[in-house]
Structure formats: structure tokens, C-alpha cells
Design an enzyme around this catalytic site. Structure first.
Site, PDB file in Angstrom:
ATOM      1  N   ASP A  33      26.220 -18.783  32.319  1.00 32.80           N
ATOM      2  CA  ASP A  33      25.972 -19.898  31.403  1.00 32.80           C
ATOM      3  C   ASP A  33      26.129 -19.365  29.986  1.00 32.80           C
ATOM      4  OD1 ASP A  33      24.700 -21.890  29.738  1.00 32.80           O
ATOM      5  OD2 ASP A  33      23.650 -22.617  31.507  1.00 32.80           O
ATOM      6  N   ILE A  34      26.925 -20.043  29.149  1.00 33.71           N
ATOM      7  CA  ILE A  34      27.128 -19.558  27.769  1.00 33.71           C
ATOM      8  C   ILE A  34      25.949 -19.886  26.855  1.00 33.71           C
ATOM      9  CG2 ILE A  34      29.639 -19.554  27.932  1.00 33.71           C
ATOM     10  CD1 ILE A  34      29.601 -22.162  26.234  1.00 33.71           C
ATOM     11  N   ASN A  89      19.326 -29.896  38.602  1.00 30.55           N
ATOM     12  CA  ASN A  89      18.883 -31.096  37.891  1.00 30.55           C
ATOM     13  C   ASN A  89      19.739 -32.252  38.394  1.00 30.55           C
ATOM     14  OD1 ASN A  89      17.111 -29.555  36.302  1.00 30.55           O
ATOM     15  ND2 ASN A  89      18.732 -29.082  34.855  1.00 30.55           N
ATOM     16  N   GLN A  96      19.868 -33.319  33.780  1.00 32.51           N
ATOM     17  CA  GLN A  96      21.275 -33.000  34.012  1.00 32.51           C
ATOM     18  C   GLN A  96      22.105 -33.435  32.819  1.00 32.51           C
ATOM     19  OE1 GLN A  96      22.978 -34.692  37.599  1.00 32.51           O
ATOM     20  NE2 GLN A  96      24.900 -33.565  37.357  1.00 32.51           N
ATOM     21  N   HIS A 102      25.527 -28.860  39.986  1.00 37.84           N
ATOM     22  CA  HIS A 102      25.502 -27.412  39.780  1.00 37.84           C
ATOM     23  C   HIS A 102      24.099 -26.868  39.966  1.00 37.84           C
ATOM     24  CE1 HIS A 102      24.799 -29.313  35.858  1.00 37.84           C
ATOM     25  NE2 HIS A 102      24.126 -28.231  35.499  1.00 37.84           N
ATOM     26  N   HIS A 104      21.439 -23.765  38.891  1.00 35.58           N
ATOM     27  CA  HIS A 104      21.106 -22.742  37.901  1.00 35.58           C
ATOM     28  C   HIS A 104      20.386 -21.613  38.621  1.00 35.58           C
ATOM     29  CE1 HIS A 104      21.579 -25.311  34.232  1.00 35.58           C
ATOM     30  NE2 HIS A 104      21.362 -26.272  35.120  1.00 35.58           N
TER      31      HIS A 104
END
Length: 146
Positions: A33-34, A89, A96, A102, A104
Site C-alpha cells: 500500500d503506498i 472493508n 471502502q 481487497h 489489507h
């Protein structure tokens, strides 16, 4: 919620946006994750178009689920995390922000800035049993009664 093929994760899957890939299979992609909660925060996305978990085909979900233990071990080892949160989420009201389902994987450390636990509620009277029956009915005839 309708799937938007122009969402950022769809663009990553098509190679239109670069990502820091940590694992790729025929059915899923895992990348850093950026904007991590903690450094080492990994996102796992299936390679099918599904906005939320409830829209995801069972086989695609099973594939991602089979990758999660391996990814969790790798994140813990690489970061030295004391624990992890593995979170999906589901919908905007649940946090979300990208409408491609997706997971996490968030490394956790004692004293980090993330606050847990969430507040909890309780059931009154026969409310628990009524809720159980409603969910079982929504699952259909193959659901268990115990």
C-alpha cells in the site's frame, strides 16, 4: 455498488499504474500500500471484477484466502510485527474507498497509532436467535441450524 473498471486497482492489474508487487498468481496480486497504516502494509486483490466481497465468486475468494497465511507469515517476518490485522472493508459505510474488493494485511506494533478494539454492542432477549434465523434464512436451505 457497480464495479468501475477505471478504479485504481483495475488499472494496476492492467499494468497502467505501477505497483510494488510482493506476490502474483494467476488469480490474485499482492502489493505494498503506498499510503500504509504501518510500513509493510500489503493489499491483496483478486484478478476478477468485483466491487465487494459479496460480489466475488467463491472460487476467487478461496484462492485469495489460500494466499493469506503465507502473506501474513512473510509480512510478520519482514517487518518484525508483533501482530497483524487482516481486514476487508465492504462498502463505503465500512470504509471502502476503492471499489475493487481487497484485503489489507497491516503489520501491528505495540504502541503504534492504530486504535483497537472497536466498540461492541450486545443482544437483548431473543434478539440473538432472531438474528441467527434471519441470517440462516438468507443463506438458504444449505445453511446449518446449529
Amino acid at each position: 455498488m457497480a464495479y468501475d473498471p477505471q478504479n485504481v486497482f483495475a488499472k494496476i492489474l492492467r499494468g497502467e499504474i505501477p505497483s510494488a508487487k510482493v506476490l502474483e498468481t494467476d488469480g490474485a496480486l499482492a502489493f505494498l500500500d503506498i499510503g500504509p497504516v504501518n510500513k509493510g502494509h500489503v493489499l491483496v486483490i483478486p484478478k476478477v471484477e468485483a466491487a465487494t466481497l459479496s460480489e466475488l465468486p467463491d472460487d476467487a475468494s478461496a484462492h485469495v484466502g489460500a494466499l493469506l497465511p503465507r502473506l501474513c507469515r512473510a509480512v510478520r517476518e519482514a517487518t518484525g510485527a508483533e501482530g497483524l490485522n487482516v481486514i476487508v472493508n465492504h462498502g463505503e459505510v465500512a470504509g471502502q474507498t476503492v471499489h475493487h474488493v481487497h484485503w489489507h494485511i497491516i503489520p501491528r506494533f505495540r504502541g503504534d497509532a492504530v486504535r483497537w478494539p472497536w466498540p461492541h454492542d450486545s443482544y437483548d432477549g431473543d434478539e440473538l436467535e432472531r438474528m441467527r434465523l434471519r441470517i440462516a434464512a438468507a443463506l438458504g436451505p444449505a445453511s446449518s441450524s446449529s
